[in-house]
Scaffold this active site. Structure first.
Site, PDB file in Angstrom:
ATOM      1  N   SER A  14     136.473  41.163  47.125  1.00 42.83           N
ATOM      2  CA  SER A  14     135.827  42.487  47.245  1.00 42.83           C
ATOM      3  C   SER A  14     135.393  43.080  45.905  1.00 42.83           C
ATOM      4  O   SER A  14     135.419  44.299  45.718  1.00 42.83           O
ATOM      5  CB  SER A  14     136.754  43.518  47.931  1.00 42.83           C
ATOM      6  OG  SER A  14     137.146  43.060  49.168  1.00 42.83           O
ATOM      7  N   ILE A  19     126.572  42.352  45.611  1.00 42.71           N
ATOM      8  CA  ILE A  19     125.756  43.384  44.956  1.00 42.71           C
ATOM      9  C   ILE A  19     125.266  42.866  43.597  1.00 42.71           C
ATOM     10  O   ILE A  19     124.114  43.098  43.213  1.00 42.71           O
ATOM     11  CB  ILE A  19     126.589  44.677  44.735  1.00 42.71           C
ATOM     12  CG1 ILE A  19     127.187  45.176  46.052  1.00 42.71           C
ATOM     13  CG2 ILE A  19     125.776  45.757  44.049  1.00 42.71           C
ATOM     14  CD1 ILE A  19     126.183  45.672  47.044  1.00 42.71           C
ATOM     15  N   ASP A 148     141.235  29.477  45.279  1.00 43.74           N
ATOM     16  CA  ASP A 148     141.523  29.189  46.688  1.00 43.74           C
ATOM     17  C   ASP A 148     141.263  27.714  46.935  1.00 43.74           C
ATOM     18  O   ASP A 148     140.310  27.147  46.382  1.00 43.74           O
ATOM     19  CB  ASP A 148     140.566  29.966  47.612  1.00 43.74           C
ATOM     20  CG  ASP A 148     140.763  31.469  47.534  1.00 43.74           C
ATOM     21  OD1 ASP A 148     141.772  31.894  46.924  1.00 43.74           O
ATOM     22  OD2 ASP A 148     139.909  32.200  48.075  1.00 43.74           O
ATOM     23  N   GLU A 150     139.980  26.399  49.490  1.00 44.52           N
ATOM     24  CA  GLU A 150     138.680  26.204  50.146  1.00 44.52           C
ATOM     25  C   GLU A 150     137.511  26.129  49.170  1.00 44.52           C
ATOM     26  O   GLU A 150     136.468  25.565  49.486  1.00 44.52           O
ATOM     27  CB  GLU A 150     138.377  27.385  51.083  1.00 44.52           C
ATOM     28  CG  GLU A 150     139.261  27.519  52.275  1.00 44.52           C
ATOM     29  CD  GLU A 150     140.422  28.482  52.014  1.00 44.52           C
ATOM     30  OE1 GLU A 150     141.009  28.428  50.917  1.00 44.52           O
ATOM     31  OE2 GLU A 150     140.719  29.262  52.921  1.00 44.52           O
ATOM     32  N   LYS A 187     143.611  45.818  31.242  1.00 45.87           N
ATOM     33  CA  LYS A 187     144.215  44.512  30.997  1.00 45.87           C
ATOM     34  C   LYS A 187     143.216  43.376  31.209  1.00 45.87           C
ATOM     35  O   LYS A 187     142.625  43.248  32.279  1.00 45.87           O
ATOM     36  CB  LYS A 187     145.411  44.328  31.949  1.00 45.87           C
ATOM     37  CG  LYS A 187     146.581  45.247  31.619  1.00 45.87           C
ATOM     38  CD  LYS A 187     147.155  44.837  30.277  1.00 45.87           C
ATOM     39  CE  LYS A 187     148.366  45.663  29.893  1.00 45.87           C
ATOM     40  NZ  LYS A 187     148.756  45.401  28.497  1.00 45.87           N
ATOM     41  N   CYS A 380     120.784  48.473  70.460  1.00 42.25           N
ATOM     42  CA  CYS A 380     121.255  47.315  71.224  1.00 42.25           C
ATOM     43  C   CYS A 380     122.219  47.759  72.319  1.00 42.25           C
ATOM     44  O   CYS A 380     121.771  48.365  73.294  1.00 42.25           O
ATOM     45  CB  CYS A 380     121.847  46.265  70.303  1.00 42.25           C
ATOM     46  SG  CYS A 380     121.668  44.617  71.022  1.00 42.25           S
ATOM     47  N   HIS A 506     117.586  45.299  66.727  1.00 35.73           N
ATOM     48  CA  HIS A 506     118.329  45.943  65.639  1.00 35.73           C
ATOM     49  C   HIS A 506     117.379  46.297  64.494  1.00 35.73           C
ATOM     50  O   HIS A 506     117.185  45.473  63.595  1.00 35.73           O
ATOM     51  CB  HIS A 506     119.398  44.989  65.097  1.00 35.73           C
ATOM     52  CG  HIS A 506     120.511  44.707  66.047  1.00 35.73           C
ATOM     53  ND1 HIS A 506     121.715  45.365  65.982  1.00 35.73           N
ATOM     54  CD2 HIS A 506     120.602  43.840  67.077  1.00 35.73           C
ATOM     55  CE1 HIS A 506     122.515  44.905  66.930  1.00 35.73           C
ATOM     56  NE2 HIS A 506     121.866  43.985  67.618  1.00 35.73           N
ATOM     57  N   GLU A 508     117.923  48.090  62.067  1.00 34.29           N
ATOM     58  CA  GLU A 508     118.661  48.250  60.802  1.00 34.29           C
ATOM     59  C   GLU A 508     118.587  47.014  59.909  1.00 34.29           C
ATOM     60  O   GLU A 508     118.810  47.117  58.708  1.00 34.29           O
ATOM     61  CB  GLU A 508     120.120  48.638  61.065  1.00 34.29           C
ATOM     62  CG  GLU A 508     121.028  47.560  61.642  1.00 34.29           C
ATOM     63  CD  GLU A 508     121.011  47.465  63.170  1.00 34.29           C
ATOM     64  OE1 GLU A 508     120.043  47.935  63.795  1.00 34.29           O
ATOM     65  OE2 GLU A 508     121.966  46.901  63.730  1.00 34.29           O
TER      66      GLU A 508
HETATM   67  N1  GLN Z   1     126.788  43.232  74.255  1.00 33.88           N
HETATM   68  C1  GLN Z   1     125.404  43.467  74.424  1.00 33.88           C
HETATM   69  C2  GLN Z   1     124.644  42.194  74.760  1.00 33.88           C
HETATM   70  O1  GLN Z   1     125.102  41.117  74.513  1.00 33.88           O
HETATM   71  C3  GLN Z   1     124.801  44.132  73.204  1.00 33.88           C
HETATM   72  C4  GLN Z   1     124.915  43.340  71.950  1.00 33.88           C
HETATM   73  C5  GLN Z   1     124.680  44.150  70.704  1.00 33.88           C
HETATM   74  O2  GLN Z   1     124.840  45.358  70.690  1.00 33.88           O
HETATM   75  N2  GLN Z   1     124.343  43.483  69.606  1.00 33.88           N
HETATM   76  O3  GLN Z   1     123.552  42.255  75.265  1.00 33.88           O
END
Ligand code: GLN
Length: 530
Positions: A14, A19, A148, A150, A187, A380, A506, A508
């Site tokens: 983290s 970034i 780690d 991995e 440190k 969604c 989505h 976003e």
């Molecule tokens: N669970 C819902 C679906 O599969 C919406 C999925 C989501 O919000 N990304 O359609």
């Protein structure tokens, strides 16, 4: 020929490697270079698609439908590039590819081993991006913390690549410099140990980025440089800042990009301006008034809705506001506390999600927004909740639901897609990635976007059930965005309300610092007006 930058992290996780990687990308872009950024995650999952957000934060989706780590969101938001499935790799995918090749007989006669077969596969994934000829720089971020178990194959791959590429590859290593309050001291020992760990894997870091809460003086930097075999100008400090978006400017001020370029033997020249970026930061810094957004979801974790948070913040900034995001846990929303929780909000986002938990609270929140005319953005699952609420309370279809939540509902207004019914594997099988969406002529969304045709990214299995379209439209919920060929409903809207829009996709995932998403811009504007 492309040049390669490897970003690793030590001491603790983290630290914000994502970034820093995004900032390096941004600064090189400002110098006119074409860049891409790639992330390797050392877990065995093929992708994070099946991970609980509590484990790994949000799952970010690329245009070509890969479910990836949320750091890819930072890469896109900072640099405006579009990433693809080549930009996200996991140990699981690397092994799967090697094992598939073994079964096909590609290695016939050979014993398959971590070195060289797994390490070669990793190197190939890195060089593949460079060989497309599209990029001057490939930045590769290695997830996890060095030391780690991995990470070992990835470090071995970097060691070999550095040896093969010489000056065309540099290693940027991020570490942590803790401040001990009792001793009033910073440190550097953990950093020295972390570099030792790198050296024991055969990698001399070229540049060190020290994460710290307090300013490091030159004496400290000199000490780190001396103990870690790094030039003084290559010891950069990354102090905590009020916003991640200030990091590129801070890194430029300290010459992170020029240090990398000098290591590669490139001419450094003038420091670029970063004009539009600084303009964004100025707007952010000077905003005093607040817009209050309630995020109605079930994951009480900052990273779970990362891209939504960032999109809201981009949009609010361009409207000269600070966004104050309040998480409203839908699991605990009841008719009794609804008013108290939601009344203080200027706007509500009904969040995406999977499964039944918290959905009834989301439906209550939608009802509140619809009946009190609060700007409301359903994303969604959030859009599906809008559709269900409307069925129950306006169309009079009691018990309407999504067949995801109630497989026996008499009114499956949200239903599983036909081609999903035969799918048995959970991983990577949803409707994923960018699809076309046709907007209704004259609709509000068409004017918000300023066009009738858009492409947005999806991640879901369930859809609006088209046999109900007429009932919805007759009662005032309009299906204003549709897939042009399949006719799937992608956007619903109640145009008589102030702002009430649900998107099956989505948005976003497409908002960036320099290009805030039009739907978020318009939603925030409505919230401010309220
Ligand atoms: N669970 C819902 C679906 O599969 C919406 C999925 C989501 O919000 N990304 O359609």
């Amino acid at each position: 020929m492309a040049k390669y930058i490897f970003v690793t992290g030590g001491v603790v996780s983290s630290l914000g490697k994502g970034i820093i990687s995004a900032s390096i990308g941004k600064l090189l872009q400002a110098r006119g270079y074409k860049i891409t950024i790639q992330k390797f995650d050392p877990y065995i999952n093929i992708d994070p698609g099946t991970l609980n957000p509590y484990e790994h934060g949000e799952c970010y989706v690329t245009v070509d439908g890969m479910e990836t780590d949320l750091d890819l969101g930072h890469y896109e938001r900072f640099t405006g590039i579009q990433t693809t499935r080549e930009n996200s790799m996991t140990t699981g995918r690397i092994y799967k590819s090697v094992i598939d090749k073994e079964r096909r007989g590609d290695y016939l006669g050979k014993t398959i081993q971590v070195v060289p077969h797994i390490t070669d596969e990793i190197k190939q994934c890195v060089k593949h991006l460079g060989e497309t000829g599209q990029y001057d720089f490939v930045i590769t971020e290695i997830g996890g913390t060095i030391g780690d178990i991995e990470s070992a194959p990835f470090l071995e791959a970097i060691r070999q690549l550095k040896w093969e590429l010489g000056r065309d590859a540099v290693s940027v290593h991020l570490t942590y410099v803790p401040y001990l309050r009792a001793a009033d001291e910073l440190k550097t020992k953990p950093t020295q140990h972390s570099v030792k760990e790198m050296l024991s894997n055969g990698i001399q870091p070229d540049v060190l980025v020290l994460r710290t809460e307090k300013h490091l003086d030159d004496h400290m930097r000199m000490k780190v440089a001396g103990f870690c075999n790094v030039d003084l100008e290559c010891v950069i400090q990354s102090e905590d800042l009020p916003s991640i978006y200030e990091v590129p400017v801070n890194m430029q001020r300290q010459g992170l990009d020029s240090a990398i370029m000098r290591k590669m033997g490139l001419p450094v020249g003038e420091t670029p301006e970063l004009g539009p970026w600084r303009h964004f930061l100025e707007l952010r810094g000077s905003a005093t008034e607040v817009v209050r957004i309630g995020l109605v979801g079930k994951y009480d974790l900052q990273d779970a809705y990362k891209s939504i948070n960032e999109s809201l913040s981009h949009a609010a900034t361009y409207h000269h506001r600070k966004v104050q995001i309040t998480f409203v846990n839908s699991e605990f929303l009841t008719r009794e506390n609804l008013e108290e929780k939601l009344q203080p909000m200027d706007g509500l986002v009904i969040c995406p999600g999977f499964g039944q938990r918290g959905t009834e609270g989301k439906i209550l929140a939608v009802e509140y927004a619809r009946t009190h005319d609060v700007p409301c953005f359903g994303i969604c699952l959030g859009m599906q909740m809008m559709v269900i609420e409307f069925a129950r309370n306006v169309l009079g279809l009691a018990d309407a639901n999504s067949s995801e939540m109630d497989p026996h509902t008499p009114h499956n207004v949200i239903d599983i897609m036909e081609d999903q019914k035969t799918i048995s594997n959970m991983g990577g099988t949803m409707r994923l990635g960018a699809y076309d969406c046709q907007l209704r002529e004259g609709s509000r969304v068409a004017s918000i976007y300023g066009t009738n045709a858009v492409r947005e990214r999806h991640r879901h299995r369930y859809e609006f059930n088209n046999s109900y379209i007429e009932q919805y439209e007759a009662k005032g919920m309009q299906c204003v965005g549709r897939h042009p060929q399949a006719g799937l409903v992608e956007i619903v809207e109640i145009p008589t309300l102030r702002w009430f829009v649900g998107t099956q996709f989505h948005p976003e995932y497409q908002s960036t610092v320099l290009h805030p998403h039009p739907l978020f811009m318009s939603f925030i504007q409505a919230a401010i007006q309220k």
